[in-house]
Design a protein around this motif. Structure first.
Motif, PDB file in Angstrom:
ATOM      1  N   UNK A  86       0.831  -1.207   0.000  1.00  0.00           N
ATOM      2  CA  UNK A  86       0.000   0.000   0.000  1.00  0.00           C
ATOM      3  C   UNK A  86       0.866   1.259   0.000  1.00  0.00           C
ATOM      4  N   UNK A  87       1.971   1.191   0.683  1.00  0.00           N
ATOM      5  CA  UNK A  87       2.854   2.362   0.737  1.00  0.00           C
ATOM      6  C   UNK A  87       3.393   2.701  -0.651  1.00  0.00           C
ATOM      7  N   UNK A  88       3.711   1.674  -1.446  1.00  0.00           N
ATOM      8  CA  UNK A  88       4.216   1.917  -2.795  1.00  0.00           C
ATOM      9  C   UNK A  88       3.134   2.465  -3.725  1.00  0.00           C
ATOM     10  N   UNK A  89       1.873   2.300  -3.335  1.00  0.00           N
ATOM     11  CA  UNK A  89       0.769   2.842  -4.140  1.00  0.00           C
ATOM     12  C   UNK A  89       0.220   4.139  -3.574  1.00  0.00           C
ATOM     13  N   UNK A  90       0.870   4.695  -2.565  1.00  0.00           N
ATOM     14  CA  UNK A  90       0.317   5.854  -1.875  1.00  0.00           C
ATOM     15  C   UNK A  90      -0.001   6.990  -2.846  1.00  0.00           C
ATOM     16  N   UNK A  91       0.938   7.287  -3.726  1.00  0.00           N
ATOM     17  CA  UNK A  91       0.735   8.409  -4.653  1.00  0.00           C
ATOM     18  C   UNK A  91      -0.417   8.132  -5.614  1.00  0.00           C
ATOM     19  N   UNK A  92      -0.503   6.890  -6.112  1.00  0.00           N
ATOM     20  CA  UNK A  92      -1.597   6.539  -7.025  1.00  0.00           C
ATOM     21  C   UNK A  92      -2.954   6.691  -6.340  1.00  0.00           C
ATOM     22  N   UNK A  93      -3.046   6.180  -5.120  1.00  0.00           N
ATOM     23  CA  UNK A  93      -4.317   6.254  -4.393  1.00  0.00           C
ATOM     24  C   UNK A  93      -4.668   7.700  -4.050  1.00  0.00           C
ATOM     25  N   UNK A  94      -3.640   8.491  -3.721  1.00  0.00           N
ATOM     26  CA  UNK A  94      -3.890   9.902  -3.430  1.00  0.00           C
ATOM     27  C   UNK A  94      -4.376  10.643  -4.679  1.00  0.00           C
ATOM     28  N   UNK A  95      -3.809  10.301  -5.835  1.00  0.00           N
ATOM     29  CA  UNK A  95      -4.269  10.923  -7.085  1.00  0.00           C
ATOM     30  C   UNK A  95      -5.734  10.579  -7.371  1.00  0.00           C
ATOM     31  N   UNK A  96      -6.126   9.358  -7.064  1.00  0.00           N
ATOM     32  CA  UNK A  96      -7.539   8.993  -7.227  1.00  0.00           C
ATOM     33  C   UNK A  96      -8.441   9.871  -6.360  1.00  0.00           C
ATOM     34  N   UNK A 187      -5.846  16.750  -1.110  1.00  0.00           N
ATOM     35  CA  UNK A 187      -4.581  17.492  -1.235  1.00  0.00           C
ATOM     36  C   UNK A 187      -3.576  17.045  -0.182  1.00  0.00           C
ATOM     37  N   UNK A 188      -4.053  16.837   1.054  1.00  0.00           N
ATOM     38  CA  UNK A 188      -3.154  16.399   2.123  1.00  0.00           C
ATOM     39  C   UNK A 188      -2.631  14.995   1.860  1.00  0.00           C
ATOM     40  N   UNK A 189      -3.478  14.120   1.308  1.00  0.00           N
ATOM     41  CA  UNK A 189      -3.047  12.754   0.999  1.00  0.00           C
ATOM     42  C   UNK A 189      -1.955  12.759  -0.064  1.00  0.00           C
ATOM     43  N   UNK A 190      -2.065  13.676  -1.033  1.00  0.00           N
ATOM     44  CA  UNK A 190      -1.090  13.727  -2.115  1.00  0.00           C
ATOM     45  C   UNK A 190       0.270  14.206  -1.628  1.00  0.00           C
ATOM     46  N   UNK A 191       0.283  15.074  -0.635  1.00  0.00           N
ATOM     47  CA  UNK A 191       1.546  15.634  -0.139  1.00  0.00           C
ATOM     48  C   UNK A 191       2.009  14.986   1.151  1.00  0.00           C
TER      49      UNK A 191
END
Length: 461
Positions: A86-96, A187-191
């Protein structure tokens, strides 16, 4: 196919490396539960005559005592691997989240990914577990620990139970791991920081202290056993070491930073450039360091505790002549088999963790290259980090083993100094280094390849 399932399948195809560690962990977990479930099924479906054919503890007791720790460690490996997936997908999930995906939809996506991975590993894991159960039962029959007529039944129930357990553990761990992304605004999830620079939470520290107190109580119980209760002292000491390792996992950022601070000082002097940067990385990112050293400590702590306890018990038997289940040949074989399985799980957890942590730093390495660092300098830095990580993990694991076996030795010899098999423990340390250093350097080589400018602005699958 529903949009969620289609997206989950697409993520798995696009990021196979992110799911490889989770798949291996699930394969081992399903295989382990199937193995011991098949042994229980063999005993349950045997005739009454076959059940009474052996005067020993019986297959159910062996499967329960042997499998209890193995299953728990296997599930720990699954939870650990899932967190890194899940950590490796953090950015993808945040973009969603930024394109209007709701927290519920993100959680459904993650659950679909975990369920798909579990189902992919169910058949091969179940088949491997069934074959392992047949081999293990044959070994038990040769040693007189199982009736000659016992056979592994052809029922699919053990594999289905293993599948259900893996799904439940995976989905429960997913619910906890996905909260970090879904509870934040898009926005907070993405950063949000995923580098491991977060502070250790108060609740985690309190939970760690509570578990630590429980481990100390168990070791005190082991130390106060009488000289004639060697078996009970061994059981309490082994359980105490497991509880201490759980406490170490909770308090890892604090413990790892303290040990790294002590070891880092001479490294800065011996290697002023790479050593300074490696020490700053490890101490500055305590959560990341803790994630790296806990599997190493698990490997060293479990292996060291079992090896030293057996060596101490054998010494007591040689001096007193009182054999117990700790030193009987068949029971020693059982513990060696259990140790081999636990080492396998700990090794998988170590490799998964170190590869995931190092590969996740490709953007950090690219930034260092943009400010003038060469690939050779980065590899020197990673070599020092690998050596420090190994040393911290070995020292923490050795501390757990020393305390646990000291309590056991106090009960059976009156002294807190156990009998240490130096050669065997040396192989454990060498094994830990052999997993840690190549794992970090191999993932590092992959992470620093390509052009730095493209790596900073791009994305790695």
């Amino acid at each position: 196919m529903s949009p969620v399932l289609s997206l989950a399948a697409g993520q798995i195809r696009r990021r196979p490396a992110a799911f490889a560690g989770l798949a291996v962990a699930l394969f081992l977990a399903v295989g382990t539960v199937t193995l011991f479930g098949s042994l229980v099924a063999a005993q349950a479906m045997a005739s009454a005559v076959a059940r009474r054919a052996v005067a020993g503890p019986g297959l159910l007791l062996i499967a329960g005592a042997f499998g209890e720790i193995a299953v728990l460690v296997a599930l720990f490996v699954v939870v650990n691997a899932l967190g890194f997936t899940l950590r490796q997908q953090h950015r993808d999930l945040a973009l969603l989240r930024t394109v209007a995906a709701t927290p519920r939809q993100v959680r459904r996506l993650v659950r679909a990914q975990v369920a798909a991975t579990v189902l992919l590993m169910a058949v091969p894991g179940g088949a491997a577990g069934t074959l392992a159960a047949r081999g293990f039962l044959a070994a038990l029959r040769r040693r007189g620990l199982a009736a000659p007529g016992l056979r592994i039944p052809g029922t699919p129930v053990p594999m289905l139970v293993a599948l259900a357990v893996a799904l439940l553990v995976g989905l429960a761990a997913t619910a906890l791991a996905a909260r970090r992304i879904t509870r934040l605004t898009p926005a907070a999830a993405l950063t949000a920081d995923t580098s491991g620079q977060r502070r250790t939470g108060v609740l985690r520290v309190l939970a760690g202290l509570a578990v630590l107190a429980g481990g100390v109580l168990l070791l005190r119980l082991a130390a106060t056993r009488g000289a004639g209760e060697l078996d009970k002292a061994g059981q309490a000491a082994m359980l105490g070491s497991l509880v201490l390792l759980v406490a170490l996992a909770l308090l890892g950022p604090l413990a790892a930073r303290a040990v790294a601070a002590v070891l880092g000082a001479p490294v800065r002097v011996l290697a002023p450039g790479a050593g300074w940067l490696a020490d700053a990385n490890l101490r500055g990112y305590a959560a990341r360091l803790s994630s790296a050293v806990v599997p190493v400590a698990l490997l060293v702590g479990l292996s060291g505790t079992m090896l030293i306890m057996t060596s101490t018990a054998e010494h007591v038997v040689r001096t007193t002549g009182a054999a117990t289940s700790v030193t009987k040949v068949t029971d020693v074989w059982l513990r060696e088999a259990e140790l081999g399985m636990l080492v396998c799980f700990a090794a998988v957890s170590t490799v998964n963790t170190l590869v995931a942590l190092t590969a996740d730093r490709w953007r950090e390495f690219a930034l260092l290259r943009l400010v003038g660092a060469t690939r050779r300098q980065l590899l020197r830095m990673l070599s020092v980090e690998a050596a420090l990580t190994t040393a911290v993990g070995v020292l923490l694991g050795a501390a757990v083993a020393a305390v646990a076996t000291g309590a056991f030795a106090r009960a059976v010899t009156g002294s807190v100094l156990p009998v240490v098999p130096g050669v065997a423990c040396g192989w454990v340390v060498a094994g830990a280094a052999g997993l840690t250093v190549p794992g970090i350097l191999g993932a590092g080589l992959r992470a620093i390849r390509g052009r730095a400018v493209e790596a900073v602005g791009g994305e790695r699958g």
